[in-house]
Design a protein around this motif. Sequence first.
Motif, PDB file in Angstrom:
ATOM      1  N   PHE A 884       0.864  -1.190   0.000  1.00 38.42           N
ATOM      2  CA  PHE A 884       0.000   0.000   0.000  1.00 38.42           C
ATOM      3  C   PHE A 884       0.890   1.227   0.000  1.00 38.42           C
ATOM      4  O   PHE A 884       1.859   1.298   0.766  1.00 38.42           O
ATOM      5  N   SER A 886       0.849   5.754  -0.614  1.00 43.16           N
ATOM      6  CA  SER A 886      -0.004   6.951  -0.661  1.00 43.16           C
ATOM      7  C   SER A 886      -0.126   7.410  -2.096  1.00 43.16           C
ATOM      8  O   SER A 886       0.520   6.854  -2.987  1.00 43.16           O
ATOM      9  N   VAL A 895      -3.298   3.583   7.128  1.00 39.40           N
ATOM     10  CA  VAL A 895      -4.159   4.169   6.109  1.00 39.40           C
ATOM     11  C   VAL A 895      -5.149   5.094   6.803  1.00 39.40           C
ATOM     12  O   VAL A 895      -5.769   4.713   7.790  1.00 39.40           O
ATOM     13  N   PHE A 901      -5.784   6.077  -1.340  1.00 41.42           N
ATOM     14  CA  PHE A 901      -4.415   5.544  -1.322  1.00 41.42           C
ATOM     15  C   PHE A 901      -4.291   4.533  -2.437  1.00 41.42           C
ATOM     16  O   PHE A 901      -5.270   4.177  -3.094  1.00 41.42           O
TER      17      PHE A 901
END
Lengths: 1123, 139
Positions: A884, A886, A895, A901
């Motif tokens: 993950f 940004s 998050v 994202f």
Amino acid sequence: MAGSQWELPPELCCRPMAFVALTGLDVVYNAVHRAIWDAFCANRRADRVPISFKVLPGDHEYPKCRTKRTSYEWYIPKGILKTGWMNKHLNLVPALVVLFYELDWDDPQWKEKQSECATKVEIVRTSLQGRNTKVAVVLIQKKTPLPPGEDLVASERAQALCHSCDLSGKSLFVLPHTDHLVGYIIRLENAFYEHAQTYYYTEIRRVKSHKEFLNKTTHQLLFVRHQFKIAFFSELKQDTQNALKYYRTAYSLVHELRAHETNMLEIKTMAGFINYKICRLCFQHNTPLDAIAQFRKHIDLCKKKIGSAELAFEHSAWMSKQFQSFGELFDEAIKLGLTAIQTQNPGFYYQQAACYSQDRKQLALQLCQAGASYPSPDPLDTQGAGLDFYGQRPWRQGQQSIDPPDAEKEKTGILALQIKERDVPHSELIIALLSNAVAQFKKYKCPRMKSHLMVQMGEEYYHAKDYTKALKLLDYVMCDYRTERWWGLLTAILTTALRCAYLMASIKDYVIYCMELLGRASTLKEEQKSRIEKNLIKVLTNEVPDAEPECDPSSVSAARSLWNDRMALAGSNELTIEVQDYIPFIQCKAKFQSPSFHVDQPVQLQVFLRADCPHPVSFGKLAVSLSNQEYNQWCVAEWSGQEAMSLLPGKTTCYNFSFVAKTEDVGKKIEMTGIEVMLGGDSGRCVFVSWRGAGGDAASAHEALQASRCSRRWGRNIEARQELDWDSLTMQHSTMIISRVPKISVQLSHQPPALTNEMYCIKLTVQSQEEAMAKDVKLTAGLKPGQDANLGQTTHVTLDGSKVCDDSAPSLLPDVPLGELKPGEKLEKCVYVKCVSTGPRVFLFHVAYSIDTTVEGRQIMCKCHKDETVTIETLVPFEVSVKFVSTKFEPLDRVSVDIPFLLMTDILSSSPWPLLLTSSSLQLLTVTSNTPQLQSQLQEVVLQTGECASECFCLRCPPQTNINNTVATGQYLLSWRRNSSSPDSPLIQTIVSLPHVVLEMVPLYIHADLPSFGRVRESLPVRYHIENRTALVQEVEMAVEPSDAFMFSGLKQVRLRILPSSEQEMLYNYYPLMAGYQTLPQLNISLPRCPTFSTQALKRFLPQRIFVKPQGRQLDDASIAAA
Amino acid sequence: MAVCIAVIAKENYPLYIRSVPTQNELKFHYTVHTSLDVVEEKISAVGKALGDQRELYLGLLYPTEDYKVYGYVTNSKVKFVIVVDSSNTSLRDNEIRSMFRKLHNSFTDVMCNPFHNPGDTIQSKAFDGIVSGMMVQTA
């Protein structure tokens, strides 16, 4: 029993004990007296004093004492020891006579009773006239006496009684008849014992006193006699040390006697007696070595003292007895705790005793000629009185002169003894001694000595004409000599056994022993063997065999009639003899030509026979039996009428057999269970000589070993093949029937390695090279059994390649029918394998079929099969990594809710084959996609080895999500297959779980609207949106820091309030001054009400830099025009 | 001098046995055979103690009325047995020992013969000669 003449007298062998006579007891009618007597004699244990008691009547007549000799001057002794002497002192002359009398101290008729008692004492005294025997009186009283000294009446009356009976106070006892009878009795007998000791002591003194009157010339015999008597009295006195001393003196004196033919027996008899006593006492004193040494000395001294040559058997009998009684003494000592050893145990003495008994028998046979009649009157008759002296001749008792007084009497006496000796059952004696010896040698670990003695026993039984027992014993030990390979001894035993068998007319035994005596282990001479073989042939043709040499003629004639009866008897003329454990004259070895045969080959076996006898031997039939009896019919060679089957001496004959194995026996072993050779024929007697297994006998294993050791034969064997070397022939008693060699080829084609979860295709090509139709072709494919158990669960095999199989598919597909296969025909089949886990696996492809074929004209249906195995490695096709980030592609560790994202996936191919990714999709949980129509970015992408494919998805976490720290985000699905596989092959779906994320709330969110680039000296409008995500009014301080790269317009520093869930817009106009990547002016935001909130947290939402393009040129620029 | 000399294989079967011809040969066979009981026992007793330091000469095995039987065991468990007349008291232990040593040496020579198969009976003339030299001479 016969031979009892040589038995030692029981009074010699017993343990002498003081003799005490009890009188005045009425043990029959008086219960009190009975109880007293019982207390004396019942349950006498070893701790009681050694006394032998006897109840005698008060007026018993004791042996008369002869008048004492005052001078020995004219006395000539008639012998060494009188036969009655020992018994006299053991049982007839008491050391003490005890008179029991019922009298209480306070008896009303005291006076009368006192005088009655005195009279009784007097009677005893008179009867013991001249002897030193003591007399004692015991008063049986009803009352318990008072302690001594307190009863004045008692002591007074006791004194009076003593006086009237002429007794010392020590010889008067009181026996209260109360509860503690046994206790009183024990005290009494201890007192008696003391009296007895005194008596024997005086006796010893008395005998010793004679010595001074003796002279060495005439009284030699008396020296021995007196020493013996002293020793014997010492024994009675229980003084065994002195007894031993006197016996030893007596022993040396006995050998000093002048020995001649007439008194030899007497000397030996006495020497034997004394020796016995000495040995006995030595064992008793626990000095066994002294006993053995004495015995050896005794034997060495006496061995040569044969005496009269006509009665030499007597000497052997005596010697035998010496050994036997020493053996018995030794054995008795062992029973009392002495330990013997292998080389010194009673067995040797029994054996030697037997040996002398054998000598005795031989001598008796020589000396005692039959025919003479027993002389009359009987010279051995002593009118029932027995002998006066030990070891003398009945016809001249008491004579001590060197020459017999009457030569005629002497002659008849010897004749009578010889005739008597003839009736002695010598064999019985010998066998008894041998069996004693056998028992001893068994105990002392001498198996060979035991066998040897058993042979002797067998031979003795043979001489005693007990052939059954003889055979039993000989047969028992024969095998020991056979296994130890002592052929000379074996032959000797067999020869005796053969005689027994002949004399018993035991056909089977006779045949067995003949066979072995003809065999190679026999050391008989050729002519002997020839004679035995002729006899054997006679038995086979139902004739009476000739007698064995050295047999008793009378027995032979009896045997002949037995044989005639046997031969006349119809039926039972078939005999089967198991020869495996013998060494028969026909040797047999058999072997299968090969340890295994294919079912379509004939099974071949060879039987080798060889005869060791001197003449050719013919036989009627040879049959091999096999574990499957159906084949037996093919393995028979029978005499067909024209040519007899015969074996030549020393030549090897080979018989070949072959048969076709049954198809049911494929995978089984065929064993030879036995071989039989039939000797004789239908006309006569049939003897089946039978071997177990593939032949061989008791000696062949060793011979084979020797042959294999022998280095000489190695080189020569090659050139001299035609002459078979018998010893190096090896037996092969079993063979395996294995299936026919398949004539098909099985080929596998596939592209290793396999990839996890894919439907891995293995193409199987079966091509027939058979000349006939292969029927019922079946395939078994899959994981080879016997591997790791987990592999079975992670491997699935199917024939259906159109779809991905599920977990229910098995790991091994058994017996898939493939139909028929014509000659030369080819067949293909695809097998799909799905491997769920990685690692190597062995796969088995087993093609089985059946085919008709002919072997030696017989149609058989064979089952064949061919196995093919392959090891396949399974690999992971690709690695998927997910992260993950940004929106600025910065890694996210948490998050923020409701803020977009990115999800990035990387697929790295590790497959050696190109992979085709057909699609990918997300199955989201908690988070939602930021883009409405999610489209796979990987459709129809082909990945080569090591290549990587990436995908990016914009996601957002919806605002109403609960903030529980971590949440699952869903799965990533990939569909793929090998690029090389056909388009209709199934797609494999690989599911990758997405990682969990940590959620967080932000109170303030800021994002900027700005163009993607700016241009130098052109206005760049930037709009900041500040959102209050809290339910509170937020006060925000905002300042823009100056920057070298930009000029800007807008509020440089401002303080404003934002209502809950509302948004404030701030517009700035930036004016870039420099080209390139430029850092935007810093925006500093702070929340005075919320000091924990930092500007840094907000900064990650904002763009940091922007690309500024240089200023563009005008179209009318001169430079362009110039261009 | 001996009345019987025997060589017994490791497996206890006779490799060589010779006795004075004047007496019953079978009896000597039995004597030698039964003496193996004692030999076996002595070997097993020694085996328990120090195996490698074994004395080959076993000494007097057992006396009978008529004979004395002596034993000797080589390291390969081949046994030599010498039977001597009991009446022959002149023979001392040392002489018996040297007889065995001579016998052993000759036996080793027999074994060194490449044409001899170990385990077969001994038919060597040289060995025969050595044995004859040790036997009681009969006219």
